[in-house]
Design a protein around this motif. Structure first.
Motif, mmCIF file in Angstrom:
data_model
loop_
_atom_site.group_PDB
_atom_site.id
_atom_site.type_symbol
_atom_site.label_atom_id
_atom_site.label_comp_id
_atom_site.label_asym_id
_atom_site.label_seq_id
_atom_site.Cartn_x
_atom_site.Cartn_y
_atom_site.Cartn_z
ATOM 1 N N ASP A 96 0.854 -1.183 0.000
ATOM 2 C CA ASP A 96 0.000 0.000 0.000
ATOM 3 C C ASP A 96 0.893 1.237 0.000
ATOM 4 O O ASP A 96 2.104 1.135 0.186
ATOM 5 C CB ASP A 96 -0.912 -0.011 1.238
ATOM 6 C CG ASP A 96 -2.027 1.016 1.153
ATOM 7 O OD1 ASP A 96 -2.360 1.445 0.032
ATOM 8 O OD2 ASP A 96 -2.560 1.401 2.206
ATOM 9 N N GLY A 97 0.290 2.399 -0.250
ATOM 10 C CA GLY A 97 1.086 3.629 -0.260
ATOM 11 C C GLY A 97 1.797 3.841 -1.587
ATOM 12 O O GLY A 97 2.759 4.608 -1.672
ATOM 13 N N ALA A 162 -7.152 1.374 4.328
ATOM 14 C CA ALA A 162 -6.502 1.006 3.062
ATOM 15 C C ALA A 162 -7.491 0.868 1.911
ATOM 16 O O ALA A 162 -7.128 1.089 0.766
ATOM 17 C CB ALA A 162 -5.722 -0.297 3.236
ATOM 18 N N LYS A 166 -11.897 2.772 -2.637
ATOM 19 C CA LYS A 166 -11.422 1.820 -3.629
ATOM 20 C C LYS A 166 -12.507 0.880 -4.144
ATOM 21 O O LYS A 166 -12.274 -0.302 -4.346
ATOM 22 C CB LYS A 166 -10.283 0.972 -3.056
ATOM 23 C CG LYS A 166 -9.090 1.766 -2.654
ATOM 24 C CD LYS A 166 -7.815 1.158 -3.194
ATOM 25 C CE LYS A 166 -6.605 1.973 -2.828
ATOM 26 N NZ LYS A 166 -6.413 3.139 -3.667
ATOM 27 N N ASP A 394 -4.629 -4.781 -0.956
ATOM 28 C CA ASP A 394 -4.088 -3.732 -0.085
ATOM 29 C C ASP A 394 -4.451 -4.018 1.375
ATOM 30 O O ASP A 394 -3.610 -3.913 2.268
ATOM 31 C CB ASP A 394 -4.640 -2.349 -0.481
ATOM 32 C CG ASP A 394 -4.032 -1.853 -1.786
ATOM 33 O OD1 ASP A 394 -3.335 -2.638 -2.459
ATOM 34 O OD2 ASP A 394 -4.249 -0.673 -2.143
HETATM 35 MG MG LIG Z 1 -3.846 3.023 -0.189
#
Ligand SMILES: [Mg+2]
Ligand SMILES: Nc1ncnc2c1ncn2[C@@H]1O[C@H](COP(=O)(O)OP(=O)(O)O)[C@@H](O)[C@H]1O
Length: 553
Positions: A96-97, A162, A166, A394
């Motif tokens: 993630d990120g 996270a 999405k 994620d």
């Molecule tokens: Mg993320």
């Protein structure tokens, strides 16, 4: 390319090669890298937009995931490719990120350019950035909080942060909770150290239903049905054979000639084939197996004999599924029936065929290895299921990483604001031009909260000023509620992320930015793929449906 020596030009590069040097090379590289970062910046955060990517075959991917976008973009420029690498590294290391890392790298380069314009040497900038990143990680570590694997609520919050924005939005809580249960089921503890390999979790996508209908199965779910309707649908105390060999007679080569002169002979030939298949099945029966997963095909006649023997069989099982079945049931994958042994068989309490929507699948439950788990991912269309899978990926990774490290930080731009503040204080203790670079590094970090605000359509300047002043007053976790447009305590909001995600983003962004800065000469041969395109800076091939290069500053 020619040099000049005693009036004699010396050719050092093949004709047609291109070369850019010095400040021009730097500008080119920085511009290309910035353009890539800008392309993903609008997707950052819960209110970021999605991208629709269309490849040369017309296949469409709709996503909000930085790593996916950059992977799908057909980027040619070498410096731009380095930004793609940043997000790939981030994805590999922590899952993630990825957008954060790419955006940060772009901003570090943008700020470096301002220093280059003031004649600060690239090496000095690179050094300053390196110092700043070390300091930033030190400060970040002090902001981190402990989280234990038994703190399920907090883990759910991490998963849910996270996946915010999405596609799995409507069922965020349930989805986050599913991810946490799955990860907790596969944690390995050795000498007090927890490790998680999310590959232990099998994700099976099935279009249809809705994302809420996704479920966790303790065991393996294989997207195959039994090959013959006379086979049992349900087998208790399963003894499982995994076979990487076809239960078929190898077809005779086309040019080989068999001369069959009479109908009797043909019958004999066919009888012989049938006998061979029967022998194969008999070997399986003798081993004690009542379940067979075959990676290749199963001949109709073999199917018939297997069904007669009461054996449940599935064919053309994916290699990766065979490997997962081996781990889950303790079976060995056999490449030939010759060496079959009872100890090669795996065990499971129950194997059964069940329907999901319209399609039948094989459920292997009560496995020998209790750590075997699967997630059946549902969603209305293929695009929905695919994006849900990326969100799930994620979520699984962040929960896994958090359980491994036991550390989290608040999100919503709060760590970046705090780091910027503290790095500015730190820069004041430095002398020389590195001080300038550390200052620019601090400023670059604020691109994260700034983008979160911008993508939510908020007044960026007000929000930033408000966040800074709260942090100056000691509210280290003050960040942005992007839905209400207010600065609030992100811990109370439950917006939390693994420490490692932030650490890695700083690391990989700094590394890429300094590497690009140090380049002062770009030599590219004419035919090399990925060489500098004739269009000059920012040359990116086929951006598909991305609508060109928005946001280039
Ligand atoms: Mg993320
Ligand atoms: N509910 C929320 N409110 C505010 N910020 C959030 C929220 N959820 C996530 N974020 C922030 O969004 C950023 C991550 O956005 P994302 O689009 O997932 O990009 P990345 O690919 O970098 O993970 C992080 O800075 C995170 O703290």
């Amino acid at each position: 390319m020619a040099g000049q020596l005693a009036g004699q030009p010396i050719l050092i590069l093949r004709e047609g090669s291109q070369r850019t040097r010095g400040r021009e090379a730097q500008s080119n590289n920085i511009m290309a890298a910035k353009a890539v970062a800008a392309a993903v910046r609008t997707t950052l955060g819960p209110r970021g937009m999605d991208k629709m990517l269309v490849d040369s075959l017309g296949d469409i991917v709709i996503t909000n995931d930085g790593a996916t976008i950059l992977k799908e973009m057909d980027i040619e420029h070498p410096a731009a490719k380095m930004i793609v690498e940043v997000s790939k590294t981030q994805d590999d290391e922590v899952g993630d990120g990825t957008t954060t890392a790419a955006v940060l790298a772009g901003e570090l380069l943008k700020n470096a350019e301002e220093l280059l314009d003031q004649n600060v040497h690239p090496t000095v900038i690179a050094n300053g950035y390196r110092l700043a990143s070390i300091k930033a990680k030190e400060i970040l570590a002090t902001l981190a909080m402990d989280v234990r694997p038994d703190n399920r609520d907090l883990l759910v919050k991490i998963a849910s942060t996270a996946i915010t924005g999405k596609g799995a939005e409507s069922s965020k809580e349930a989805f986050a909770s599913l991810a946490v249960s799955a990860v907790l089921a596969v944690v390995n503890t050795e000498n007090g150290k927890n490790t998680v390999d999310v590959d232990d979790i099998k994700v099976e996508k099935k279009v249809g239903g809705s994302v809420e209908g996704s479920q966790l199965i303790e065991g393996m779910v294989i997207d195959k049905e039994r090959v013959h309707t006379n086979m049992p649908k349900r087998v208790k105390d399963a003894k499982i054979l995994l076979l990487n060999e076809a239960l078929e007679i190898k077809k005779t080569e086309v040019d080989a000639e068999i001369s069959i002169k009479s109908p009797d002979q043909l019958q004999l030939f066919l009888d012989q084939e049938e006998q061979m298949l029967h022998d194969m099945v008999n070997k399986i029966v003798a081993s004690g197996a009542n379940i067979v997963f075959v990676q290749k095909g199963i001949d109709d006649i073999a199917q018939h004999y297997l069904a007669k023997a009461g054996i449940y069989a599935a064919r053309r099982v994916k290699k990766s599924d065979m490997e997962k079945l081996a781990r889950a049931t303790g079976a060995k994958i056999l490449t030939s029936l010759k060496e079959i042994n009872e100890s090669d068989l795996g065990k499971a309490g129950l194997v059964e065929e069940k329907k999901i929507g319209e399609e039948a699948m094989t459920y292997v439950t009560e496995c020998h290895n209790p750590k075997a788990v699967s997630i059946i991912l549902r969603g209305g269309t293929e695009h929905v299921v695919d994006e849900a899978e990326r969100a799930l990926h994620d979520a699984l990774r962040v929960v896994g990483v958090t359980i491994e490290d036991g550390k989290l930080v608040a999100g919503g731009g709060s760590p970046e604001i705090e780091l910027a503040l503290r790095l500015r204080e730190y820069s004041a203790t430095l002398t020389g031009r590195e001080q300038l670079a550390v200052g620019k590094f601090a400023e670059a970090l604020e691109i994260i909260p700034r983008s979160l605000a911008e993508n939510a359509g908020l007044d960026t300047i007000n929000m930033l000023v408000d966040m800074r002043s709260q942090h100056e007053r000691g509210n280290k976790t003050a960040g942005l509620n992007v839905f209400k447009g207010q600065v609030v305590d992100m811990l109370e909001e439950g917006v939390v992320e693994p420490l490692r995600v932030k650490m890695q983003a700083i690391d990989s962004a700094t590394e890429a930015a300094t590497m690009i800065l140090r380049i002062d000469d770009v030599l590219s041969s004419k035919s090399a793929p990925g060489g500098m395109p004739p269009g000059g800076p920012g040359g990116m091939g086929g951006m598909g449906g991305m609508g060109g290069m928005e946001g280039m500053e």
